[in-house]
Design an enzyme around this catalytic site. Sequence first.
Site, PDB file in Angstrom:
ATOM      1  CG  ASP A 555      -1.889  -1.092   1.257  1.00 15.56           C
ATOM      2  OD1 ASP A 555      -2.576  -1.263   0.246  1.00 15.56           O
ATOM      3  OD2 ASP A 555      -1.981  -1.805   2.267  1.00 15.56           O
ATOM      4  CD  GLU A 556       1.379   4.226  -4.337  1.00 13.67           C
ATOM      5  OE1 GLU A 556       1.758   5.394  -4.545  1.00 13.67           O
ATOM      6  OE2 GLU A 556       1.514   3.302  -5.145  1.00 13.67           O
TER       7      GLU A 556
END
Length: 878
Positions: A555-556
């Site tokens: 995830d970012e």
Amino acid sequence: MNNVLTQNSHFVSAVLASTLAFSACQSSENLELTTPSNLDQIAEHLDVKYTLLANRWGEACTLPNSSVTIKEDPCFEAKITLTSDIDIPRSDFQIFFSQVEPTHAASSETFDVQHLNGDLHVISPKPAFTGFKANAPVEIPFIVAGQVFVEAKLMPNYFLTAPNLEPKIINSTRLETDPDTGLTIRPYVTPFGHEDRFFKKNKSDNIRFSTAESIFAANERPTSPVNYGFRRHLIPSPYLIEAPQSAPDIQIKNGYRLVFENLVKADVAPALNRLGALGFNASTSGIAINARLDPQSDISPEGYELSIADDQITISAADKTGVLYAFMSIAGLINPEDQSLPQVKIQDRPQFEFRGLHVDVARNFQPKSEVLKILDQMAAYKLNKLHLHLADDEGWRLEIPGLDELTQVGAYRCHDPEEKSCLLPQLGAGPFKEARVNGYYTVADYQEILRYAEARHIEVIPSLDMPGHARAAVTSMEARYNRLASIGNLLQAEEYLLHDLADTSEYSSIQYYKDNTINPCLESPYRFFEKVLDELIKMHDQAGQVLEVYHIGADETAGAWTSSPACVAFFKSNEHGVTKPEDLGPYFIRRVSAIINSKGLTTGAWNDGLENNDPEKLPKNIHSNVWGTLFWNAVEVTHKHLNHDWDVVLSLPDVLYFDMPHEVDPKEGGYYWAARKTNTRKVFDFMPNNLPVNAEISLDREGNPFEINDTHPREAGQNIKGIQGQIWSETIHSADQLEYQVFPRLLALAERAWHKADWEPAYNLEGGIYGPNSDVTAAGKTERDADWELFAQTLGQKEFAKLDALNVFYRIPTPGAKIEDGLLKANIAFPGLPIEYRSGNGPWQSYAGPTPVSGIVEIRARSANGNRAGRLITLEAR
């Protein structure tokens, strides 16, 4: 050096600023200083009540007696009421609490509410506050962007602080346990009503509150629920079974004796332990169990052949996994009521290679003993992959030699605004490091888990999220930096630093953190990653379970890195072909996946972290957990990743997230963003091999039918590797809460992972449009219902009794009921569990069939052993 340290405190300064500003304000008012006895008095006598006033959609939320509104759609209005039963003078205290979505604004003449980071908020008295008067409630209304449908989202353990004093938890905000049910009680939450404003998302929402009558309708069966097929049934269902009803059952009281060929007792010890717990023990005079391991046989991997006759039990398998599963099947066939085994012949093999359960111990920790307990149940129902989520924003749960701060700081949440000894308290953790939700696994603990899993033929897949969801790691490495920089060792301090000290980027993650993302422009994060990975590989090797898949999450956070000087220089160099912040996430994934691949491992990630990368730039071995919902993009993403020739594991939230509520009721736990109700039947009905046709029997999260247009079909020969159930732990504060959410849904997960149902239609490689107007699944409905009935009865008549014997805190279903002509009629999802009722304040009575009642009637079920009650539900005779 001090300037370096100050720059590094990239967020906690906001907490300190709030506290220092408040203290200065209080001092200027010449307030009475809080003493330990004052703080104890407030903690003991202050009653806190959180009241949801309304969820709103299509209109603004408004503060009372104020022009302040919030236009985000949806939003909700709520209030916190503070009441003391004694007079308490004004003093310099603050109240910290967790509120999942940040408050937008509060309306109070006497208190201010401020969002700090993540879900942490602080309530501070204003100058107008003169103290609490006995039994005079003080209300703090506020408005929030978001919605609330379950009590579990409202976190416990509000705590008091004052300068130079130890914090105190306000007693009225502690979780309690109902003595009859063992279920969690939140005494600080005002019960939700049944009006639309308490459970509707929007005007098109067709979700209905679960009532006794609606549950009764869902449980109704076309025929009598008494069907003794369950005595010869097994969960998960075997590939082939012959079980002649004329053959008499075998009594197990005389025990068994083992006869092995190419095996030793240790190979099946976990299954023997289970048999013993169920009353089937080793005995020199017992029935012979002849078990043969034949690697040259044509029995499928993990498969087995099992025959139970009146004079002997025989087992054959080509691998030790198959042998273990055959013994587990014997345990599954035991009828606890009369301690018997049916005579059967079974040929069995799994549908999927990957049959997994994801357990989040990062948000709220679970002790090693609970992980081992979960592994026992996974093995019993032939699940073979434990995806262990060990690090997230709220905690780092695994000792890494040489990086002590990861667990010294990152494994704990407490009240330390500078975060030198722990992370900020989130998710209602409270102010103390000793809290149940804190902790970590030592190297020895983790290796014990690995060995325990290996003995049960379960692969452990460690998951440590990055570059987003990484606040625990970022903060811990900041603490390490500060420690080493303070003694002048700046080079070593920067070795594993995960963020740019001069970064002034402003962003907010999905959980409202402002500082939870690793900076891909630095080289130190890659050194950190390789250090962690090498230590994990070593732990696995020493424990005897080779690490094969490392899950990076991937995830970012949108908006991160935009004002990082390190990234400005990185873009300018153009050394890696990255010129803007949006390209950093994919770049990071490419870098770390290359490191993983160089060590002979497979990179695992959630599908969205892989989306923006060219598959040609990634290693060939990619493990993708698809977590789109059916009503959004699950089909499209699944088929796309299959056509990349990646290993795809379905992890769909609307079916396979066990932190979603069992029923539409605010008393049920978990979040609800993907589904308002995921009961065991929903998991059982899932058709994993043919995702689009699920639209024919499914509703979206608002209770409406939907269509799936399979415009990008999967290619011939591209099949999913398996399915995985998920339990995320934001709302889980105990082992019992974890088990309540997982069981009995785990058994339905095992059924779908191991056994391919005959009623699941074959996938159409040409694609198509599926939904309420197509009828591909219609032909199999009768068989699907019959299969469910057998499964449900097997749970109610056999499996729950076994789970009781093994001390598993499964969810007892709420029974359905209706009153017709003065007669109470009741049913239950799993026939066999006892039902009881009472009228008014009368005693609880066993329900055996339609019975006359009057007035308000309460009804509930009990566990198979009768020791525990389920959640009650009411109805009224009219």
